[in-house]
Design an enzyme around this catalytic site. Structure first.
Site, PDB file in Angstrom:
ATOM      1  N   THR A  60      -1.505  -2.365   0.312  1.00 33.61           N
ATOM      2  CA  THR A  60      -2.139  -2.890   1.523  1.00 33.61           C
ATOM      3  C   THR A  60      -3.372  -2.063   1.820  1.00 33.61           C
ATOM      4  O   THR A  60      -3.346  -0.834   1.678  1.00 33.61           O
ATOM      5  CB  THR A  60      -1.195  -2.865   2.737  1.00 33.61           C
ATOM      6  OG1 THR A  60      -1.921  -3.301   3.905  1.00 33.61           O
ATOM      7  CG2 THR A  60      -0.643  -1.475   3.020  1.00 33.61           C
ATOM      8  N   SER A 115      -7.914  -7.805   8.166  1.00 33.39           N
ATOM      9  CA  SER A 115      -6.695  -8.493   7.729  1.00 33.39           C
ATOM     10  C   SER A 115      -5.731  -8.673   8.883  1.00 33.39           C
ATOM     11  O   SER A 115      -5.898  -8.082   9.960  1.00 33.39           O
ATOM     12  CB  SER A 115      -6.002  -7.674   6.635  1.00 33.39           C
ATOM     13  OG  SER A 115      -5.449  -6.485   7.189  1.00 33.39           O
ATOM     14  N   CYS A 116      -4.700  -9.475   8.653  1.00 38.51           N
ATOM     15  CA  CYS A 116      -3.691  -9.690   9.685  1.00 38.51           C
ATOM     16  C   CYS A 116      -2.983  -8.385  10.023  1.00 38.51           C
ATOM     17  O   CYS A 116      -2.706  -8.099  11.196  1.00 38.51           O
ATOM     18  CB  CYS A 116      -2.678 -10.740   9.236  1.00 38.51           C
ATOM     19  SG  CYS A 116      -1.861 -10.381   7.657  1.00 38.51           S
TER      20      CYS A 116
END
Length: 481
Positions: free
Chosen positions: A347, A288-289
């Site tokens: 997250t 992911s970023c």
């Protein structure tokens, strides 16, 4: 002559020098496939003012004077050499030359520093590798921009096709318009035309076929002349090996996912673990970023100070996954209006650290808050270190990492006292250390890491694609490990 006149004359002189650099940079790029960098920032296709601003920024973070008058001699020296495909950092050349005590000429020093790109060491240009984008949303369109930009030398990667589900009348025209204009990242740098009859977008001379399909099984890429392609899935619809394997159709050799992979899919953060990709691996993820933002500085801190445990709190811009106004959403809270609320959410970046950095023997936890900005996020990385240190020592170390280490393309550094999120739109780094916000006390360190969660992440994806395609050219001078 007044002081103001002196400043203006100096500016005009530097403008003239920067203008003289442009054809030299362009010829090296087109004729020899050499990309000229200045402290990891490409100078290819940059304007006079952009070149001067890049020099100014490099001076700010390096803490030492660096101007076009210093870098031009190295650029001229490079034009006299028989160079092979490579990336050459003239900022690093100038800095290392200044520290060298052998009193070599600029020409002698330059030839020695880039010897790995000349003579018997020179690598040959490779045929362009076909690339297919599966999906054409925020990340897909930025990847298209980057791939088109990097096709300038005629080698490397070549975007051949985009696969989407047809959206109705004038679908290709509307998608081309979204590529041409972006509310966050601005205008496309170049020209775009559309041939509706053939279903083709032509961007800066690159012919890109628009393929309409509802499922990977519907596409035979060889029918479009595509072979051994790397397919980038930026839909996030499939994340495990079984789902992503559906893309391994005729004409496709490898699949790269722009989301965290599940199961045994390798999660790659370029600069940290991309060297672990096996040549025969056909499916991989770019994570992911946020994972890309925190893993490089986490590795840097672990290498120097050791990390016993840590927590990351991401303050993340909203995304298309959220609702514009309150409405049903399968996830908790994300159904509430994105531009009107701060939204607590989950997250997976913290748990993904173990996949990208398995040698880190430390527990990393994480949480996230989505906030009402459309792009650029910040990760607050709180670490318990294995030894005590000082704020000045940590900042000096991270500044040097951003300038001279193998992680310099991933980690950037700013000491601007009034920096805010919009300042980092368009950053090509995975994350940017905010010096002013950094806190260190004994063995506790808190790093504030800005990241363009759209463009910076897309740059990381392209670096991975270049690596697996064999067109990631070496950088000189070689970064210090």
């Amino acid at each position: 002559m007044t002081v103001n006149d002196d400043s203006f004359t100096d500016w005009k002189n530097r403008e003239e020098i920067a203008e003289s650099m442009i054809p030299l940079i362009g010829n090296l790029h087109r004729e020899q496939d050499v990309t000229i960098l200045l402290h990891s920032r490409s100078l290819v296709n940059k304007s006079v003012v952009s070149i001067l601003k890049t020099h100014r920024f490099a001076r700010q973070i390096a803490g030492e004077e660096l101007s076009v008058t210093e870098t031009l001699p190295f650029l001229k020296a490079l034009t006299t050499l028989d160079l092979g495909p490579s990336q050459i950092d003239i900022g690093m050349l100038a800095a290392t030359y200044r520290a060298d005590e052998r009193r070599l000429s600029v020409e002698e020093f330059t030839a020695e520093a880039v010897a790995g790109a000349t003579g018997d060491n020179k690598i040959e240009r490779r045929e362009a590798r076909d690339v297919v984008l599966y999906g054409f949303g925020r990340i897909g369109r930025l990847l298209a921009r980057l791939l088109i930009e990097k096709a300038g030398s005629g080698n490397g990667l070549r975007l051949r096709a985009i696969v989407v589900r047809e959206g109705g009348a004038q679908d290709i025209v509307k998608r081309a318009s979204l590529l041409r204009r972006d509310s966050i990242h601005g205008q496309f740098q170049g020209t775009i035309t559309v041939d509706e009859a053939s279903g083709t977008i032509v961007a800066n001379g690159n012919e890109i076929k628009m393929i309409y399909a509802n499922d990977p099984s519907e596409v035979d890429y060889t029918a479009y002349g595509i072979k051994d392609a790397i397919l980038i899935d930026n839909t996030g619809r499939w994340r495990d090996r079984a789902g992503l394997s559906q893309h391994l159709r005729p004409g496709v050799d490898k699949v790269v996912l722009t989301a965290p992979g599940k199961g045994d899919v390798l999660n790659v953060v370029h600069g940290v673990n991309h060297e672990t990709i096996k040549p025969d691996e056909r499916i991989l993820s770019c994570a992911s970023c946020t994972t890309n933002a925190i893993v490089p500085p986490l590795k840097a801190m672990a290498d120097e100070y050791g990390v016993l445990r840590g927590h990351v709190e991401t303050v993340h811009s909203f995304t298309n996954d959220q609702n514009l106004l309150d409405n049903y959403h399968k996830s908790d809270r994300r159904g509430r209006s994105a531009p009107l609320n701060m939204v607590i959410t989950e997250t997976g970046a913290a748990s993904a650290v173990a996949k990208a950095l398995p040698e880190l023997d430390a527990r990393i936890t994480g949480s996230s808050i989505r906030v009402p900005v459309p792009d650029v996020s910040i990760a607050i990385l709180s670490l318990r270190l294995a030894r005590e240190t000082t704020r000045d020592e940590v900042l000096e170390y991270l500044r040097n990492v951003s300038l001279t280490s193998p992680l310099k393309r991933q980690i950037d550094f700013t000491n601007a006292p009034d920096a805010v999120s919009s300042d980092f739109i368009g950053s090509r780094h995975a994350s940017i250390v905010d010096a002013g916000a950094t806190k260190v006390e004994g063995d506790d360190a808190i790093l504030y890491l800005w990241y363009d969660n759209e463009f910076g992440y897309s740059c990381q994806v392209v670096r991975v694609v270049q690596h697996v395609s064999g067109v990631e050219y070496p950088t000189f001078p070689v970064p210090v490990a």
